[in-house]
Enzyme design. Structure first.
Site, mmCIF file in Angstrom:
data_model
loop_
_atom_site.group_PDB
_atom_site.id
_atom_site.type_symbol
_atom_site.label_atom_id
_atom_site.label_comp_id
_atom_site.label_asym_id
_atom_site.label_seq_id
_atom_site.Cartn_x
_atom_site.Cartn_y
_atom_site.Cartn_z
ATOM 1 N N SER A 243 0.823 -1.204 0.000
ATOM 2 C CA SER A 243 0.000 0.000 0.000
ATOM 3 C C SER A 243 0.862 1.260 0.000
ATOM 4 O O SER A 243 1.628 1.495 -0.918
ATOM 5 C CB SER A 243 -0.958 -0.046 1.194
ATOM 6 N N ASP B 193 -2.483 6.072 -3.346
ATOM 7 C CA ASP B 193 -1.315 5.432 -2.755
ATOM 8 C C ASP B 193 -0.863 4.296 -3.658
ATOM 9 O O ASP B 193 -1.384 4.125 -4.763
ATOM 10 C CB ASP B 193 -1.615 4.954 -1.335
ATOM 11 N N ASP C 54 -1.234 1.101 -3.885
ATOM 12 C CA ASP C 54 -2.165 0.100 -4.416
ATOM 13 C C ASP C 54 -3.527 0.688 -4.746
ATOM 14 O O ASP C 54 -4.462 -0.047 -5.070
ATOM 15 C CB ASP C 54 -2.308 -1.080 -3.458
ATOM 16 N N ASP D 119 -5.991 2.010 -3.120
ATOM 17 C CA ASP D 119 -7.220 1.773 -2.366
ATOM 18 C C ASP D 119 -7.621 2.996 -1.549
ATOM 19 O O ASP D 119 -8.590 2.950 -0.799
ATOM 20 C CB ASP D 119 -7.108 0.532 -1.477
#
EC number: 5.4.2.10
Length: 458
Positions: free
Chosen positions: A100, A254, A256, A258
């Site tokens: 992340s 960010d 990833d 999410d």
């Protein structure tokens, strides 16, 4: 071995605490738990572009296939895309390899159950027990899993929709996002900071497909530059770019994708709390906010609660982590939830925080009302908040130390009704987070500094 699963999966230094051997054992255990009793079981595996992802994907794939589960790799995609495709392809589990927002040397393993849902604590405990036992079930011969492409998966009797190929997963996810947006975004110009991460391709594509003019920055991942001074944890670049280009807003994801934070046309930051406030009011007006209730976490600012009360919206509070937000959304039948950090969950469209969808929904509200982002976000007046992240060697022990608990109690008595304190171990890093909110910003700074000093001394 300590507990493997944190707030959001298993994380650590890639090739250090998160070794290929551990990745193999965790994925094999997950396959045993989530693929048990299923014939022709399928797992989806995706990753962000950090350099260690390829190594860990190979280990995860080995663990899954060694446990008898077939694997379909979907390549570099955002975490919410892997969750969505896990459900779409009727897989028994999905695996996202990402840390992340963490720095490039770290990596992680996020596991989704059937339907793309995050694991509950009981399932994580079962997986951890199997990892600790280190006595995996190992089928042989035809029982070993295969690494498949879409046509190969169909040949094995697995549910891969005919119109979709692995090569088309990016396009299918973009279609899903644009369909969920529900409004033409023509006339809006947005700067998108992709953090040199998983959003680098699908993020700009989705915003453009929805009609917006897109200026993409940090959209050239090389495996080493993910989250490097960019993205949702480093907003300086996107703030400058918004002002330089005269854009209507900026959006920062960010590694990833999410999560999403926003920047107004004047360069001011619009955090997750303000985004939630804007979207909750929009959904209440349209009748989409079930029970006129928003789900937030204990980290949300007191100002969010005050703004929602004024708008006639109730707030349900959970522990930190979008998995807990989702659990409350599902349990109560609610339709919007999220975190100050920019994780926003729309259960109608997905099972985890989705940064790109959040950005699209925010822009849709701007297009609907004709109002600027700064004007919309003005509904929330933030109570001064100070957050200090203190590195420690044993976060759980320090956070629970009697001296720390006594100091927190003293500070809470000093604040009374004019603020609040939250001190907790991070779920993803070796940190203790000290958060103080107070109507007096000087008081907030002083109390946070005193508590952080105490934590650091232990």
């Amino acid at each position: 071995m300590g507990r493997l699963f944190g707030t959001d999966g298993v994380r650590g230094l890639a090739n250090g605490s998160l070794s290929p051997e551990l990745a193999l054992r965790v994925s094999g255990a997950a396959a045993q738990v989530l693929g048990r009793g299923k014939t022709r079981a399928l797992a989806l595996v995706g990753r962000d572009p950090r350099a260690s992802g390829e190594m860990l994907e190979a280990a995860v794939t080995a663990g899954l296939t060694a446990a008898g589960v077939n694997v379909l790799s979907v390549g570099v995609l955002p975490t919410p895309a892997v969750a969505y495709l896990t459900g779409l392809y009727d897989a028994c589990l999905g695996v996202m390899i990402s840390a992340s927002h963490n720095p490039m040397p770290d990596n992680g393993i996020k596991i989704f159950a059937a339907g793309g849902h995050k694991l509950d604590d009981a399932v994580e405990d079962r997986i951890e027990a199997l990892v600790a036992a280190d006595d995996p079930v190992r089928p042989t011969g035809a029982g070993i899993g295969r690494v498949l492409n879409a046509s190969g998966a169909r040949d094995h009797g697995l549910h891969i929709p005919d119109q979709y190929s692995v090569e088309g997963t990016h396009e299918r996810y973009v279609e899903h996002l644009v369909e969920a947006t529900g409004r033409d975004l023509s006339g809006l110009t947005v700067v998108v900071d992709c953090a040199n991460g998983a959003a680098a391709e699908v993020g700009p594509a989705a915003y453009r497909e929805a009609g917006a003019t897109v200026i993409a920055i940090n959209a050239e991942p090389d495996g080493l530059n993910i989250n490097d001074g960019c993205g949702s944890t480093h907003l300086d670049q996107v703030r400058r770019a918004v002002v330089e280009h005269g854009a209507d807003l900026g959006l920062a994801h960010d590694g990833d994708a999410d999560r999403c934070l926003a920047v107004a046309a004047d360069g001011s930051v619009v955090d997750g709390d303000a985004i939630l406030a804007v979207l909750a009011i929009a959904m209440k007006e349209s009748g989409e906010l079930a029970q006129d209730t928003l789900v937030a976490t204990v980290m949300s600012n007191l100002g969010l609660h005050l703004a929602m009360r004024a708008a006639g919206i109730a707030v349900r509070t959970t522990a930190v982590g979008d998995r807990y937000v989702l659990e409350e959304l599902r349990a109560g039948g609610y339709t919007l939830g999220g975190e100050q950090s920019g994780h926003v969950v729309f259960p109608k469209y997905g099972t985890t925080g989705d940064g790109v969808l959040t950005g699209l929904k925010l822009m849709a509200r701007m297009a609907q009302t004709g109002r600027s982002l700064a004007d919309l976000a003005g509904v929330l007046t933030t109570v001064p908040q100070v957050l200090v992240n203190v590195p420690v060697s044993d976060k759980a022990a320090v956070a629970a130390a009697p001296d720390v608990r006594e100091a927190v109690a003293d500070a809470e008595r000093e604040l009374g009704d004019s603020g609040r304190i939250l001190l907790r171990p991070s779920g993803t890093e070796q940190l203790v987070r000290v958060m103080v909110e107070a109507t007096d910003p000087v008081k907030a700074e002083q109390l946070a500094a005193d508590l952080a000093k105490l934590v650091a001394s232990l």
